[in-house]
Enzyme design. Structure first.
Site, PDB file in Angstrom:
ATOM      1  N   ARG A  84      -0.617   4.167  19.887  1.00 13.40           N
ATOM      2  CA  ARG A  84       0.097   5.138  20.740  1.00 13.40           C
ATOM      3  C   ARG A  84       0.431   4.426  22.018  1.00 13.40           C
ATOM      4  O   ARG A  84      -0.437   3.948  22.721  1.00 13.40           O
ATOM      5  CB  ARG A  84      -0.797   6.345  21.029  1.00 13.40           C
TER       6      ARG A  84
ATOM      7  N   LYS B  29       2.486  -7.198  12.254  1.00  9.64           N
ATOM      8  CA  LYS B  29       1.835  -7.511  10.975  1.00  9.64           C
ATOM      9  C   LYS B  29       2.137  -8.944  10.513  1.00  9.64           C
ATOM     10  O   LYS B  29       3.283  -9.334  10.357  1.00  9.64           O
ATOM     11  CB  LYS B  29       2.312  -6.513   9.928  1.00  9.64           C
TER      12      LYS B  29
ATOM     13  N   ARG C 290       0.844  -1.198   0.000  1.00  9.20           N
ATOM     14  CA  ARG C 290       0.000   0.000   0.000  1.00  9.20           C
ATOM     15  C   ARG C 290       0.877   1.245   0.000  1.00  9.20           C
ATOM     16  O   ARG C 290       2.004   1.234   0.465  1.00  9.20           O
ATOM     17  CB  ARG C 290      -0.891   0.023   1.247  1.00  9.20           C
TER      18      ARG C 290
HETATM   19  C1  BTN Z   1       0.513  -3.891   2.325  1.00  5.91           C
HETATM   20  O1  BTN Z   1       0.324  -4.267   3.478  1.00  5.91           O
HETATM   21  O2  BTN Z   1       1.171  -2.860   2.081  1.00  5.91           O
HETATM   22  C2  BTN Z   1      -0.057  -4.705   1.195  1.00  5.91           C
HETATM   23  C3  BTN Z   1       0.897  -5.789   0.766  1.00  5.91           C
HETATM   24  C4  BTN Z   1       0.369  -6.652  -0.353  1.00  5.91           C
HETATM   25  C5  BTN Z   1       1.419  -7.607  -0.870  1.00  5.91           C
HETATM   26  C6  BTN Z   1       0.871  -8.595  -1.840  1.00  5.91           C
HETATM   27  S1  BTN Z   1       1.996  -9.908  -2.183  1.00  5.91           S
HETATM   28  C7  BTN Z   1       1.007 -10.458  -3.495  1.00  5.91           C
HETATM   29  C8  BTN Z   1       0.500  -9.218  -4.214  1.00  5.91           C
HETATM   30  N1  BTN Z   1       1.430  -8.781  -5.214  1.00  5.91           N
HETATM   31  C9  BTN Z   1       1.978  -7.611  -4.917  1.00  5.91           C
HETATM   32  O3  BTN Z   1       2.837  -7.016  -5.597  1.00  5.91           O
HETATM   33  N2  BTN Z   1       1.482  -7.157  -3.758  1.00  5.91           N
HETATM   34  C10 BTN Z   1       0.492  -8.055  -3.213  1.00  5.91           C
END
Ligand code: BTN
Length: 325
Positions: A323, A186, A121
């Protein structure tokens, strides 16, 4: 990475010593060609030992995904999910977006053993390692319009979290908007990319990355608190099992979402909400960060927070962090 590198790694997947001569012979290649192909292995985030007189050995065994076992798990699943597994790709989501534009059907799923340009993201990079992550994307077509997909990423997060819990992962929760966490670290990230007409139909490419067994090299490159499946499942499920369960869970959730939207997943999401009632720092995309308390999640998937001046704000997009002080 060459196809030979992956063939050789399959010969080494059990984590035992195998002589270069045996591997080269079984793959019908010279020892020099094999040795050249194995030089790139560290780029995959894994460690390979080479011991004179004994051969090659992986630091950890690798479980390659079992396409037949996943197809068996998905056999009765409706709506249908069709999975392809590739050894290597830049990003499963980038590839599925291209396939979506070419008219690929709803339920097309693509998993990769190794992604060299995984996307997260907000333009971040998604870091994984061979055999130590699950990286896949699922294309879904909706009757409802792109303007009515609010809350989709939360529904996806809940479906992924539920499947992980069903596979024996303990203390699984969700973090708004769409992370799966254990103990506020995470475990899985989700990237939802949508397009289409505002009144429908619309399409989403849903990318999921699950931390399965992160090696030291991957951990060094990740700049946030993370956890992996092996750390929170007393009986560790296989990657194959996880992928089958997550895809089945997503198919059911996405069909329900098309009919009813996020309200159909809202209660289940709330039951897994790690940040409910917590003090958080809010990082909006274009404004200054501020502190608030998490109140609830709204019917459209917005996070409801109470600010220090007594207002309740519905966040459509932002990042939040716990926080501690
Ligand atoms: C995040 O938390 O930032 C989202 C991560 C998403 C990763 C997955 S791995 C499979 C798919 N292909 C990518 O390039 N990204 C998603």
């Amino acid at each position: 990475m060459s196809a030979l590198t992956f063939q050789a790694l399959r010969s080494l997947a059990d984590g035992r010593f195998h002589s270069g001569e045996d591997i080269a012979r079984s793959l019908n290649r010279s020892r020099a060609t094999l040795s050249e192909a194995l030089k790139r292995v560290p780029d995959l985030g894994i460690e390979l030992f080479s011991v004179p007189g004994k051969g090659y050995r992986l630091a950890e065994p690798i479980e390659f995904l079992d396409a037949a076992a996943i197809a068996k798990r998905l056999a009765g699943v409706e709506p249908r999910v069709g999975l392809e597994i590739v050894d290597e790709i830049d990003s499963t989501s980038t590839r599925l977006n291209a396939l979506a534009a070419q008219g690929a059907p709803s339920g097309t799923a693509l998993a990769a053993e190794w992604q060299d340009s995984g996307r997260g993201r907000r333009g971040r990079t998604w870091i994984s390692c061979l055999g130590g992550s699950l990286t896949f994307s699922l294309l879904w077509r909706f009757e409802r319009g792109a303007g009515h997909l609010a809350g989709l990423s939360l529904a996806v997060g809940e479906a992924v979290a539920r499947a992980l819990a069903q596979c024996g992962v303990e203390r699984v929760q969700v973090k708004w908007p769409n992370d799966v966490v254990v103990d506020f670290r995470k475990l899985a990230g989700i990237l939802v990319e949508t397009s289409g007409e505002s009144q429908g139909p619309s399409v989403a490419v849903i990318g999921v990355g699950v931390n399965y067994r992160l090696g030291e090299k991957a951990l060094e490159r990740i700049d946030q608190a993370v956890i992996d499946v092996t750390q929170c499942a007393p009986a560790v499920p296989t990657r194959t099992q996880l992928l089958g369960e997550i895809l089945a869970s997503l198919a059911a959730t996405l069909a329900r979402f098309d009919a009813h939207g996020f309200p159909a997943s809202r209660d289940a999401w709330r039951a897994m909400h790690a940040y409910q009632g917590r003090r958080v720092r809010v990082f909006p995309a274009r404004e200054a960060a501020y502190d608030a308390e998490v109140v609830d999640v709204a019917e459209d998937g917005a996070l409801m927070v109470a600010t220090s001046d007594g207002r309740t704000v519905n966040l459509a997009s932002a990042d939040i962090s716990l926080r501690t002080r």
